[in-house]
Motif scaffolding. Sequence first.
Motif, PDB file in Angstrom:
ATOM      1  N   ALA A   1      98.495  48.473 -59.766  1.00  0.00           N
ATOM      2  CA  ALA A   1      99.213  47.926 -60.920  1.00  0.00           C
ATOM      3  C   ALA A   1     100.596  48.532 -61.123  1.00  0.00           C
ATOM      4  N   TYR A   2     100.764  49.839 -60.841  1.00  0.00           N
ATOM      5  CA  TYR A   2     102.030  50.493 -61.134  1.00  0.00           C
ATOM      6  C   TYR A   2     102.871  50.762 -59.893  1.00  0.00           C
TER       7      TYR A   2
ATOM      8  N   ASN B   1     104.455  45.843 -57.380  1.00  0.00           N
ATOM      9  CA  ASN B   1     103.863  45.106 -58.483  1.00  0.00           C
ATOM     10  C   ASN B   1     104.788  45.066 -59.692  1.00  0.00           C
TER      11      ASN B   1
ATOM     12  N   CYS C   1     104.913  38.663 -72.121  1.00  0.00           N
ATOM     13  CA  CYS C   1     103.446  38.577 -72.074  1.00  0.00           C
ATOM     14  C   CYS C   1     102.989  37.154 -72.373  1.00  0.00           C
TER      15      CYS C   1
ATOM     16  N   TYR D   1     105.350  52.654 -67.544  1.00  0.00           N
ATOM     17  CA  TYR D   1     104.639  52.150 -68.715  1.00  0.00           C
ATOM     18  C   TYR D   1     105.580  51.486 -69.717  1.00  0.00           C
TER      19      TYR D   1
ATOM     20  N   PRO E   1     100.523  48.582 -70.456  1.00  0.00           N
ATOM     21  CA  PRO E   1      99.594  48.503 -69.325  1.00  0.00           C
ATOM     22  C   PRO E   1      99.882  47.269 -68.464  1.00  0.00           C
ATOM     23  N   LEU E   2      99.950  47.449 -67.158  1.00  0.00           N
ATOM     24  CA  LEU E   2     100.191  46.331 -66.244  1.00  0.00           C
ATOM     25  C   LEU E   2      98.908  45.951 -65.502  1.00  0.00           C
ATOM     26  N   GLN E   3      98.868  44.722 -65.054  1.00  0.00           N
ATOM     27  CA  GLN E   3      97.789  44.249 -64.209  1.00  0.00           C
ATOM     28  C   GLN E   3      98.349  43.989 -62.815  1.00  0.00           C
ATOM     29  N   GLU E   4      97.492  44.167 -61.820  1.00  0.00           N
ATOM     30  CA  GLU E   4      97.941  43.878 -60.451  1.00  0.00           C
ATOM     31  C   GLU E   4      98.109  42.376 -60.300  1.00  0.00           C
ATOM     32  N   LEU E   5      99.268  41.961 -59.789  1.00  0.00           N
ATOM     33  CA  LEU E   5      99.594  40.544 -59.670  1.00  0.00           C
ATOM     34  C   LEU E   5      99.471  40.087 -58.222  1.00  0.00           C
TER      35      LEU E   5
END
Length: 206
Positions: free
Chosen positions: A2-3, A7, A131, A197, A201-205
């Motif tokens: 994610a980070y 990504n 978002c 950050y 919070p990030l999600q894996e794309l």
Amino acid sequence: MAYSWDNRVKFVVRYMYDIDNNGYLDKNDFECLAVRTSVIESKGEVKPEKYEQNRKVMRNLWNEIADLADFNKDGQVSVEEFKSAVKNACVGKPFDAFPGALKAFISSHFGTVDDGQVSVEEFKCAIKDTCLNKEYDELPDALRAFIGSLFSTVDVNGMVADWIAEDKKKGGIDLKRFQELYAQFIGNPDETIGAVYLFGPLQELN
């Protein structure tokens, strides 16, 4: 992951530029950005002269992005092309050294800031825009807690991080500080820095 830098750049493409969510950037995305910027700047009441001004800015911005990243000159910028452009132009560099096209977006994104300070409401608005245009109350609890901790003097759900301590003391982050953090977000491959950050919070794309 994610980070990862990869990504994070995908995140920037998907949630900041790719307005029609078709997986690539083109002139239409920047026409839509002109509308969105006008709505944000005028807090919902779009004035024709302001829209035309933003439309001209966004058209120029698209032309600059295309010059930087449309390597095969097909009128579209793919995620891979955008990543290559960012890698060439931004990695390891401070915000001031970024190409004008990539700096201009940050300035327009926070066009409502007239006192040099990003307030919690302005930051909420910006986060909402990245978002899927959800209302602030619809965002994940973790992200709302992060925003709360960034702008509050108290710990929110235990999520206060050392890297934002000084920003909290000032009551928020000013535009220069946001630019610095954004430069690290897309220009520093290190996954352990606090700037990863910046947008919560990030999600894996994919």
